[in-house]
Write an enzyme that holds these catalytic residues in place. Structure first.
Site, PDB file in Angstrom:
ATOM      1  N   LYS A  46       0.802  -1.234   0.000  1.00 42.62           N
ATOM      2  CA  LYS A  46       0.000   0.000   0.000  1.00 42.62           C
ATOM      3  C   LYS A  46       0.834   1.284   0.000  1.00 42.62           C
ATOM      4  O   LYS A  46       0.384   2.305  -0.508  1.00 42.62           O
ATOM      5  CB  LYS A  46      -0.967   0.007   1.185  1.00 42.62           C
ATOM      6  N   ASP A  67     -10.447   3.211   1.554  1.00 41.79           N
ATOM      7  CA  ASP A  67     -10.780   2.734   2.908  1.00 41.79           C
ATOM      8  C   ASP A  67     -11.487   3.824   3.724  1.00 41.79           C
ATOM      9  O   ASP A  67     -12.426   3.534   4.471  1.00 41.79           O
ATOM     10  CB  ASP A  67      -9.501   2.318   3.655  1.00 41.79           C
TER      11      ASP A  67
HETATM   12  P1  NAP Z   1      -1.662  -2.846  11.160  1.00 44.15           P
HETATM   13  O1  NAP Z   1      -1.209  -1.694  10.336  1.00 44.15           O
HETATM   14  O2  NAP Z   1      -0.795  -4.035  11.312  1.00 44.15           O
HETATM   15  O3  NAP Z   1      -2.007  -2.258  12.630  1.00 44.15           O
HETATM   16  C1  NAP Z   1      -2.381  -3.134  13.674  1.00 44.15           C
HETATM   17  C2  NAP Z   1      -2.862  -2.328  14.890  1.00 44.15           C
HETATM   18  O4  NAP Z   1      -3.330  -3.251  15.870  1.00 44.15           O
HETATM   19  C3  NAP Z   1      -1.744  -1.518  15.545  1.00 44.15           C
HETATM   20  O5  NAP Z   1      -2.313  -0.361  16.120  1.00 44.15           O
HETATM   21  C4  NAP Z   1      -1.244  -2.480  16.630  1.00 44.15           C
HETATM   22  O6  NAP Z   1      -0.661  -1.824  17.734  1.00 44.15           O
HETATM   23  C5  NAP Z   1      -2.548  -3.100  17.075  1.00 44.15           C
HETATM   24  N1  NAP Z   1      -2.337  -4.417  17.671  1.00 44.15           N
HETATM   25  C6  NAP Z   1      -1.987  -5.555  17.026  1.00 44.15           C
HETATM   26  N2  NAP Z   1      -1.883  -6.568  17.930  1.00 44.15           N
HETATM   27  C7  NAP Z   1      -2.154  -6.041  19.154  1.00 44.15           C
HETATM   28  C8  NAP Z   1      -2.202  -6.591  20.476  1.00 44.15           C
HETATM   29  N3  NAP Z   1      -1.933  -7.880  20.728  1.00 44.15           N
HETATM   30  N4  NAP Z   1      -2.536  -5.767  21.495  1.00 44.15           N
HETATM   31  C9  NAP Z   1      -2.811  -4.457  21.244  1.00 44.15           C
HETATM   32  N5  NAP Z   1      -2.776  -3.888  20.020  1.00 44.15           N
HETATM   33  C10 NAP Z   1      -2.457  -4.679  18.984  1.00 44.15           C
HETATM   34  O7  NAP Z   1      -3.057  -3.421  10.624  1.00 44.15           O
HETATM   35  P2  NAP Z   1      -4.199  -2.606   9.833  1.00 44.15           P
HETATM   36  O8  NAP Z   1      -3.985  -2.750   8.378  1.00 44.15           O
HETATM   37  O9  NAP Z   1      -4.297  -1.260  10.439  1.00 44.15           O
HETATM   38  O10 NAP Z   1      -5.507  -3.493  10.182  1.00 44.15           O
HETATM   39  C11 NAP Z   1      -6.065  -3.502  11.475  1.00 44.15           C
HETATM   40  C12 NAP Z   1      -7.358  -4.337  11.467  1.00 44.15           C
HETATM   41  O11 NAP Z   1      -8.326  -3.695  10.631  1.00 44.15           O
HETATM   42  C13 NAP Z   1      -7.164  -5.755  10.882  1.00 44.15           C
HETATM   43  O12 NAP Z   1      -7.924  -6.653  11.650  1.00 44.15           O
HETATM   44  C14 NAP Z   1      -7.744  -5.654   9.492  1.00 44.15           C
HETATM   45  O13 NAP Z   1      -8.291  -6.881   9.033  1.00 44.15           O
HETATM   46  C15 NAP Z   1      -8.866  -4.630   9.714  1.00 44.15           C
HETATM   47  N6  NAP Z   1      -9.221  -3.911   8.476  1.00 44.15           N
HETATM   48  C16 NAP Z   1     -10.510  -4.002   8.047  1.00 44.15           C
HETATM   49  C17 NAP Z   1     -10.901  -3.321   6.921  1.00 44.15           C
HETATM   50  C18 NAP Z   1     -12.324  -3.424   6.467  1.00 44.15           C
HETATM   51  O14 NAP Z   1     -12.593  -3.134   5.298  1.00 44.15           O
HETATM   52  N7  NAP Z   1     -13.251  -3.799   7.339  1.00 44.15           N
HETATM   53  C19 NAP Z   1      -9.975  -2.541   6.214  1.00 44.15           C
HETATM   54  C20 NAP Z   1      -8.653  -2.456   6.678  1.00 44.15           C
HETATM   55  C21 NAP Z   1      -8.292  -3.160   7.823  1.00 44.15           C
HETATM   56  P3  NAP Z   1       0.924  -1.452  17.722  1.00 44.15           P
HETATM   57  O15 NAP Z   1       1.037  -0.146  16.962  1.00 44.15           O
HETATM   58  O16 NAP Z   1       1.260  -1.310  19.165  1.00 44.15           O
HETATM   59  O17 NAP Z   1       1.637  -2.583  17.049  1.00 44.15           O
END
Ligand code: NAP
Length: 278
Positions: free
Chosen positions: A72, A108
């Site tokens: 991305k 998004d």
């Molecule tokens: P990302 O960039 O990897 O970010 C992950 C986030 O979750 C970070 O803030 C991370 O905190 C936190 N996190 C991960 N594991 C954790 C834990 N054990 N305890 C506390 N915080 C934790 O991922 P992303 O792309 O933003 O996606 C996040 C979620 O949104 C995913 O589940 C994804 O499937 C979903 N999503 C859905 C859509 C939709 O269309 N519905 C679109 C995009 C994403 P740290 O900064 O501390 O690591």
């Protein structure tokens, strides 16, 4: 039945990994619903081959692409231009052609807003807590600030919340200081990956009894649809919005960019719902 002939137009998604993607099912159902001679494929492209993939898109006249992890941000220098949303968010999930230029968009943010509005939640001017500071949180914070929301960001890694807040005029708040904020909230968004299958029992730490029951809660996680986060919010009387709506609407916006047709939202939703109930 899908017809593929010498007129078929190609779109797809680039990711690594990509075989879990629901986008082919969603978009091919949309093409079928509208009788369009288009096909959507998934391409597993490792990071080092992304430049060749984008060059291939230019050479072959591929009509559009979605980008998922890990492409991305890496795709940005390979493009001719960005939409305002993609430039502000700093990430691209959709490539499309505009007057011969290969452009990057981020659907998004608008997809998130459309999902809320579809659920009769208008966040304009609301005070909202965003949990998480990763890529999805960036799109959500951008979308909410565009709607005049007062946005607070809490994240496991506080420094990331601080950086995100600074980029969008929001406020970072340490997880241990949430209690004073909760009674003032109109909405809460989980944009962490907590609660995502198979880790379905985990949830961000929210003392739901302190959140007004008139508030709304939205989870971006869509596997499962009814996350622990949403179950707890609903048990305290909050209106809940699951992650399926954003998934469908970000896809619908890409579909509209590529084809110029209004997306058949129900066909797209119906095509992927069974995969989320497995
Ligand atoms: P990302 O960039 O990897 O970010 C992950 C986030 O979750 C970070 O803030 C991370 O905190 C936190 N996190 C991960 N594991 C954790 C834990 N054990 N305890 C506390 N915080 C934790 O991922 P992303 O792309 O933003 O996606 C996040 C979620 O949104 C995913 O589940 C994804 O499937 C979903 N999503 C859905 C859509 C939709 O269309 N519905 C679109 C995009 C994403 P740290 O900064 O501390 O690591």
């Amino acid at each position: 039945m899908l017809r593929v002939d010498a007129h078929t137009q190609l779109v797809g998604v680039l990711g690594y990994p990509v075989r879990h993607s629901l986008s082919p099912a969603m978009h091919n159902a949309a093409f079928q619903a509208l009788g369009l001679n288009w096909v959507y494929l998934a391409f597993e492209v490792p990071p080092e081959l992304l430049p060749q993939a984008v060059t291939g898109m230019r050479g072959l006249g591929i009509r559009g692409l979605n980008l998922t992890i890990p492409h991305k941000q890496a795709v940005i220098p390979l493009l001719d231009g960005l939409t305002d949303a993609a430039a502000r968010i700093g990430a691209v999930n959709t490539l499309f052609w505009h007057e011969g230029q290969l452009m990057g968009d981020n659907t998004d943010a608008e997809g998130f807003l459309r999902a809320l509005l579809e659920a009769s939640v208008d966040p304009t001017g609301h005070t909202v807590l965003v949990l998480g500071a990763g890529g999805a949180a960036r799109a959500v914070v951008y979308a909410l600030t565009q709607r005049g929301c007062r946005v607070y960001i809490a994240n496991r890694t506080y420094e990331r919340a601080l950086l995100l807040a600074q980029a969008f005029g929001a406020e970072a708040i340490p997880l241990h200081a949430l209690e004073a904020l909760l009674p003032r909230l109109d909405g809460v968004v989980n944009s962490t990956s907590l609660g995502m299958a198979p880790d379905v029992h985990s949830t961000p730490p929210v003392a739901w009894q302190l959140v007004p029951p008139t508030a709304w809660a939205c989870d971006l996680v869509y596997r499962p649809r009814q996350t622990r986060f949403l179950q707890l919010a609903a048990a305290h009387g909050l209106k809940t919005v699951d992650g399926l709506g954003m998934l469908v609407h970000q896809g619908a916006l890409a579909f509209e960019r590529w084809t110029g047709h209004a997306a058949p939202i129900s066909a797209m939703r119906d095509a992927i719902t069974p995969f989320l109930e497995e």
